[in-house]
Design an enzyme around this catalytic site. Structure first.
Site, PDB file in Angstrom:
ATOM      1  N   CYS A   1      -4.052 -18.178   6.326  1.00 43.79           N
ATOM      2  CA  CYS A   1      -4.458 -17.242   5.580  1.00 43.79           C
ATOM      3  C   CYS A   1      -4.627 -17.299   4.168  1.00 43.79           C
ATOM      4  O   CYS A   1      -4.672 -16.030   3.998  1.00 43.79           O
ATOM      5  CB  CYS A   1      -3.945 -15.996   6.484  1.00 43.79           C
ATOM      6  SG  CYS A   1      -4.251 -15.627   8.210  1.00 43.79           S
TER       7      CYS A   1
ATOM      8  N   HIS B   1      -2.387 -14.751   0.217  1.00 43.28           N
ATOM      9  CA  HIS B   1      -2.909 -14.587   1.856  1.00 43.28           C
ATOM     10  C   HIS B   1      -4.331 -13.189   0.869  1.00 43.28           C
ATOM     11  O   HIS B   1      -4.658 -12.368   0.757  1.00 43.28           O
ATOM     12  CB  HIS B   1      -1.421 -14.089   2.471  1.00 43.28           C
ATOM     13  CG  HIS B   1      -1.513 -13.042   3.642  1.00 43.28           C
ATOM     14  ND1 HIS B   1      -2.593 -13.037   4.572  1.00 43.28           N
ATOM     15  CD2 HIS B   1      -1.514 -14.515   4.835  1.00 43.28           C
ATOM     16  CE1 HIS B   1      -2.090 -13.165   5.787  1.00 43.28           C
ATOM     17  NE2 HIS B   1      -1.730 -13.761   5.562  1.00 43.28           N
TER      18      HIS B   1
ATOM     19  N   LYS C   1       7.831  -9.381  10.110  1.00 41.21           N
ATOM     20  CA  LYS C   1       8.286 -10.494   9.191  1.00 41.21           C
ATOM     21  C   LYS C   1       9.337 -10.316   9.101  1.00 41.21           C
ATOM     22  O   LYS C   1      10.540 -11.935   8.611  1.00 41.21           O
ATOM     23  CB  LYS C   1       7.680 -11.003   8.030  1.00 41.21           C
ATOM     24  CG  LYS C   1       5.776 -11.149   8.366  1.00 41.21           C
ATOM     25  CD  LYS C   1       5.849 -11.885   7.352  1.00 41.21           C
ATOM     26  CE  LYS C   1       4.056 -12.496   7.323  1.00 41.21           C
ATOM     27  NZ  LYS C   1       3.530 -13.296   7.774  1.00 41.21           N
TER      28      LYS C   1
ATOM     29  N   GLN D   1       6.536 -11.511   2.172  1.00 38.28           N
ATOM     30  CA  GLN D   1       7.555 -13.150   1.997  1.00 38.28           C
ATOM     31  C   GLN D   1       8.907 -12.481   1.382  1.00 38.28           C
ATOM     32  O   GLN D   1       9.877 -13.202   2.308  1.00 38.28           O
ATOM     33  CB  GLN D   1       6.828 -14.328   1.989  1.00 38.28           C
ATOM     34  CG  GLN D   1       5.908 -14.925   2.769  1.00 38.28           C
ATOM     35  CD  GLN D   1       6.380 -15.192   3.653  1.00 38.28           C
ATOM     36  OE1 GLN D   1       7.685 -15.633   4.588  1.00 38.28           O
ATOM     37  NE2 GLN D   1       5.213 -15.036   4.743  1.00 38.28           N
TER      38      GLN D   1
ATOM     39  N   ASP E   1       2.033  -7.685  -2.662  1.00 39.67           N
ATOM     40  CA  ASP E   1       2.030  -8.291  -1.629  1.00 39.67           C
ATOM     41  C   ASP E   1       4.056  -8.634  -1.174  1.00 39.67           C
ATOM     42  O   ASP E   1       4.452  -9.554  -1.791  1.00 39.67           O
ATOM     43  CB  ASP E   1       1.557  -9.349  -1.588  1.00 39.67           C
ATOM     44  CG  ASP E   1       1.451  -9.808  -0.131  1.00 39.67           C
ATOM     45  OD1 ASP E   1       2.677  -9.421   0.699  1.00 39.67           O
ATOM     46  OD2 ASP E   1       0.685 -10.825   0.946  1.00 39.67           O
TER      47      ASP E   1
HETATM   48  C1  LIG Z   1       2.352 -13.301   2.023  1.00 38.60           C
HETATM   49  C2  LIG Z   1       1.391 -12.813   3.002  1.00 38.60           C
HETATM   50  N1  LIG Z   1       0.723 -11.320   2.509  1.00 38.60           N
HETATM   51  C3  LIG Z   1       0.235 -10.892   3.873  1.00 38.60           C
HETATM   52  C4  LIG Z   1       0.560 -11.078   4.613  1.00 38.60           C
HETATM   53  C5  LIG Z   1      -0.060  -9.964   6.203  1.00 38.60           C
HETATM   54  O1  LIG Z   1       0.723  -9.599   7.255  1.00 38.60           O
HETATM   55  P1  LIG Z   1       0.453  -8.838   8.385  1.00 38.60           P
HETATM   56  O2  LIG Z   1      -0.924  -9.954   8.628  1.00 38.60           O
HETATM   57  O3  LIG Z   1       1.800  -8.752   8.863  1.00 38.60           O
HETATM   58  O4  LIG Z   1      -0.414  -7.462   8.174  1.00 38.60           O
HETATM   59  C6  LIG Z   1       1.544 -12.118   5.020  1.00 38.60           C
HETATM   60  C7  LIG Z   1       1.866 -12.817   7.007  1.00 38.60           C
HETATM   61  O5  LIG Z   1       0.162 -13.039   7.434  1.00 38.60           O
HETATM   62  C8  LIG Z   1       1.877 -12.872   4.163  1.00 38.60           C
HETATM   63  O6  LIG Z   1       2.791 -14.654   5.065  1.00 38.60           O
END
Ligand SMILES: Cc1ncc(COP(=O)(O)O)c(C=O)c1O
Ligand SMILES: Cc1ncc(COP(=O)(O)O)c(C=O)c1O
Lengths: 148, 428, 428, 148
Positions: free
Chosen positions: B380, B138, B240, B217, B214
């Site tokens: 993203c 991401h 999430k 998910q 990270d």
């Molecule tokens: C795999 C992963 N990493 C990072 C993020 C970033 O999370 P957030 O937008 O809540 O900071 C997300 C979700 O958008 C994600 O699915």
């Protein structure tokens, strides 16, 4: 299939999204603008050549959804070879339509939009307005460059 | 087995109708989850009974607010297998990952200016050092490392992705002596692929590199034990995993948090402040500058309680069944390609796909017209899309409240997408 | 005139009892405000009807979420006299101020690495440059500048404070040719003094320095028009102005936000991302990485609507009366010294004080026992305490729901503090 | 005045907060620790000298509320010249009391606390626990240094 989708995806939009008009690259453009829709990574480049107060040629390249592709294609059909004033006015008119939440403009304006009036329904879907306007943002920017 | 009807009754938004009376089928949990009433209620209760400044007041309500806030920290830490003082609140996972990247940057700058604190040297980067990420990331776990590399002179390298949408084990060899940081996702939000964390951590440790996971998910859909995984840092987002928006968390091993220089500075993270200089508190407070998302922490607490009551094992098993049904259903629709593994093994119920000849925006629109909410775009994660030969995709993702009937409705919707655009083309 | 009884009925927490049945007298609004039910309800409504990913989905609920989110931005911007695209969400004011400080740092580092974007040069700092703050600052508007100075080699200088607790006009001369940044508070959270912003902005502009206003206390208690004030940046927190925790805002003049490099990086703030490099979106999105505090934005919207309906002029007038009553009341209690101006002119209803011979913690404890919630400590402003000859203080601060009877109860409580500790000393 | 306050501010606490025992600075300490309560900026330094398994001298300096000052003063009275083991045990016992939410410890332990048992009520006020323990954190740290 719901009426709503047929209203959104008017035949003229679907047609233009497939048989696209004006795709190509200009050898020596006076102005050129690259725009991205950050949500989906869709992008387009619009190039213009001016000649004696006219938009002598407008060409575009890019990828995107049916709405954005049709909008570019119709732009080309309506503006290629047209007076610059018409280009400016049509752009403003189209932006007005797109920010109207799906309401038609006054009859004269709506008529003036010609094929672009098919996008009236798009304005009901806020997330798609950017798709419809992407090419027009590029045109505006390219024209500004060409005139600078 | 989970009692899906009882669970659904807890989610008020699922009662919503959209697009002129269609029942909502919410398949966008991968982007953000819906909230059970227990979470909504916890936040409301906080505002109506417990709201006050935390760690700052001596009056009765402030005491209660502080207790609620720290109890939430303990609960969320425990949920991911960490100690309470290893968990730092952040507004989202993105901030958590930036906190680590800026920690390295600040350590590097402090060293250059001769103002390092004890233990900071381990985070100093120099030219020749390498930061390894993956092509599956991401943007939240990619761009901060690009920036860190560009500002310190370190080199960014990455592990590639297979055609199936998994990390390519052949590329694990980029992890080597020069690797200082290895940032990777536990599960992809595009392909759904679950990463073999142990293998990667083993290699990173052998190379003496810090690992940054990270867990956005994974923490939301799988049982996660960070101590067992052995990573150095990990980030995840509340929104999430049934919790309110506006809160996330960064996990860091205690010794590392103790040495990492601060990121945001201001109130509540300092000890002594003069006009000339400032000393900082120990973690986790050192990383929590200013008034925090306190009501949201109370909501996050309720969310992990809810998930624990459902049981993460049971939840994951439920989702795996849904994944299978999603993949089987899609396989029956001609002209639809899944971006990611084709079977439910080591895979989340996050299924991105492309419909031949139809742009994802248009796919999403026709599904939406039937009340089916999916996500469209690059989610993203532009690099993995590019790697798999597309620029964008549509994505269906399930949650704890998703039923098999909803999956079926989605598959039916896919047929409709095809016939709508196909018919218009004169193809059907 | 404001209808205080009607207002009080909107604040559920004010019905609370504390310490074995005592009615709560909440005089800690300066730390964080209580929330009217309209705000609590707006957040709940968002979760139950509108919750979805913003600026990312094309489905019906995502569209509604995006509209709610952007409508909130417009409303909050308007409330402080700004345009919607000049307002960036942050988790609190502290993050907003750090965003600006890190913007300067990043511009400086980018220049060193030869990777500046257009317009960034104006933010590059070099040795010899000066950053001016004041001795009145909250740590949130001091420590980030100390850090920025230390990392760039710039020099930190400051405007001192008079015995009365106001900025010392004699020190305005530190603003000079070398000044690049001038960071100052609109109103002190310790002395309550309101800053003569126009005078300072005039000097900063003459010197060609950027101005950064801490509007935390002012935006919550006074009508504020940032365009009229003419500052370059300003930060404030929702939780101090009836809004939820977990949200704040940074204002920046449009041309400046357009040129400032990003701070947090990740999803939703990028245009094109490859493994090698990334281009960023225009503001405000450029500064909003990751999933934002969306439900809290909806709550912030309800909060500024509420304040506008009360009327900020009427609210400020009400508070001024309370300030006078507080000051008059305190003046009657022997051995109590106010830290700050002794009259209600150009002053907020934030009154810090010391009770001779009794430590602020002990003052707060005895007040708390009577149900009166004040704050004790240094209120995240150690330098001004030191300047006024104390290490900590107790502080009473009023809100839109505060009554004169509550002020009287507080004054009575002060007498009790004196007699409790005095009696024990055998003094009374 | 409510009973609660009299229970919290026991006479022995008020007395020690005024007539403080053990304030001062050691010429040559074996261990010394500076601790801050970040909420209020209260601070204290505790210094120790060891001699043959004993805490030969403990001295302190600092500023703070009645609770923190009394706690330091009683610490000095109870531990100055005592066996190190007693110092360790008393510290642990006092920490146990302070984390007990206001409940008394078992009778024998409570007795062992001597004057420190006056702090039982403090543990009901979470924001004040740090005040009571500040000096003891400094003592623990100073002792660790002295033994290192
Ligand atoms: C795999 C992963 N990493 C990072 C993020 C970033 O999370 P957030 O937008 O809540 O900071 C997300 C979700 O958008 C994600 O699915
Ligand atoms: C004057 C002032 N500035 C800055 C802040 C910091 O605000 P926050 O903690 O919400 O970031 C506060 C409140 O604590 C304040 O009163």
């Amino acid at each position: 299939m719901a009426d709503a989708m047929e209203q959104l995806y008017q035949q003229v939009i679907l047609d233009h999204s497939r048989a696209r008009s004006g795709e190509g690259e200009l050898e020596s453009a006076h102005g050129s603008s690259f725009q991205v829709n950050p949500t989906c990574g869709d992008e387009c480049t619009v190039q213009v050549r001016l000649e004696g107060g006219k938009l002598e040629t407008v060409a575009w390249a890019g990828r995107g959804c049916s709405i954005s592709q049709a909008s570019l294609s119709i732009m080309h059909e309506m503006l290629d070879g047209e007076h610059l004033q018409r280009a400016d006015e049509l752009g403003d008119l189209f932006r007005e339509l797109m920010h109207g939440r799906g309401k038609e403009l006054a009859a004269a304006k709506q008529e003036d939009l010609e094929d672009l009036s098919a996008f009236t329904g798009v304005a009901k879907y806020p997330a798609r307005i950017k798709c419809a306007l992407l090419g027009w943002a590029a045109l505006k920017d390219a024209l500004a460059q060409a005139r600078a | 087995m989970i009692d899906i009807e009882r669970i659904r009754a807890d989610f008020p938004l699922l009662d919503r109708e959209v697009r002129d009376g269609k029942r909502l089928v919410y398949l966008d949990t991968g982007a953000t989850s819906q909230k059970p009433r227990q979470v909504i209620e916890a936040e409301r209760h906080f505002y109506e009974h417990t709201n006050a400044a935390v760690h700052r007041g001596a009056h009765a309500v402030a005491e209660e607010a502080t207790e609620a806030y720290e109890a939430a920290r303990t609960a969320v830490a425990e949920f991911v297998g960490a100690e309470f003082d290893e968990l730092v609140w952040a507004k989202n996972a993105t901030e958590g990952l930036n906190l680590v990247a800026y920690g390295f940057l600040n350590a590097t700058l402090n060293a250059r200016m001769g103002r390092s604190s004890a233990g900071e040297e381990q985070f100093v980067l120099a030219e020749g050092d390498e930061i390894v990420v993956t092509e599956l990331e991401h943007h939240a776990n990619l761009v901060p490392w690009q920036e860190l590399a560009a500002k310190t002179g370190a080199q960014l390298r990455w592990i590639g992705v297979t055609d199936e949408g998994r990390l390519n084990p052949d590329d694990f060899d980029v992890i080597g002596e020069k690797t200082r940081i290895l940032a990777f996702t536990h599960a992809s939000n595009v392909t759904g692929a679950i990463t073999p964390v142990e293998e990667i951590v083993r290699r990173a440790q052998a190379a003496g590199a810090f690992t940054v996971l990270d867990a956005c998910q994974s923490a939301a859909h799988l049982p996660v034990d960070l101590h067992q995984l052995g990573v150095d840092f990990a980030a995840f987002s509340g929104h999430k995993m049934l919790a309110p928006t506006g809160i996330g968390a960064l996990y860091g091993r205690r010794e590392l948090l103790e040495a990492l220089p601060p990121f945001l500075t201001g109130g509540s993270m300092v000890e002594l402040v003069t006009m000339e200089s400032t000393s900082f508190m120990p973690p986790p407070q050192r990383f929590e500058a200013g008034t925090q998302m306190v009501a949201q922490a109370a909501g996050f607490h309720a969310a992990v309680d809810y998930l624990s009551e459902v049981g993460m094992e049971a939840f994951a098993a439920h989702e795996q069944k849904l994944t299978q049904r999603l993949l089987d259903g899609i396989a029956e629709v001609p002209g639809v390609r899944v971006l990611g593994p084709q079977d439910a093994h080591d895979r989340l119920a996050v299924v991105a796909f492309e419909v031949e000849g139809v742009h994802p925006h248009d796919v999403g629109q026709v599904l939406d017209d039937a009340g089916i909410a999916v996500r469209v775009g690059h989610h993203c994660a532009q690099p993995v899309h590019r790697r798999l030969g597309v620029h964008a995709s549509a994505r269906a993702s399930a949650g704890v409240h998703t039923t098999e009937a909803e999956i079926d409705a989605f598959i039916e919707g896919l047929h409709r997408v095809r016939s709508f655009f196909g018919a218009a083309e004169g193809r059907s």
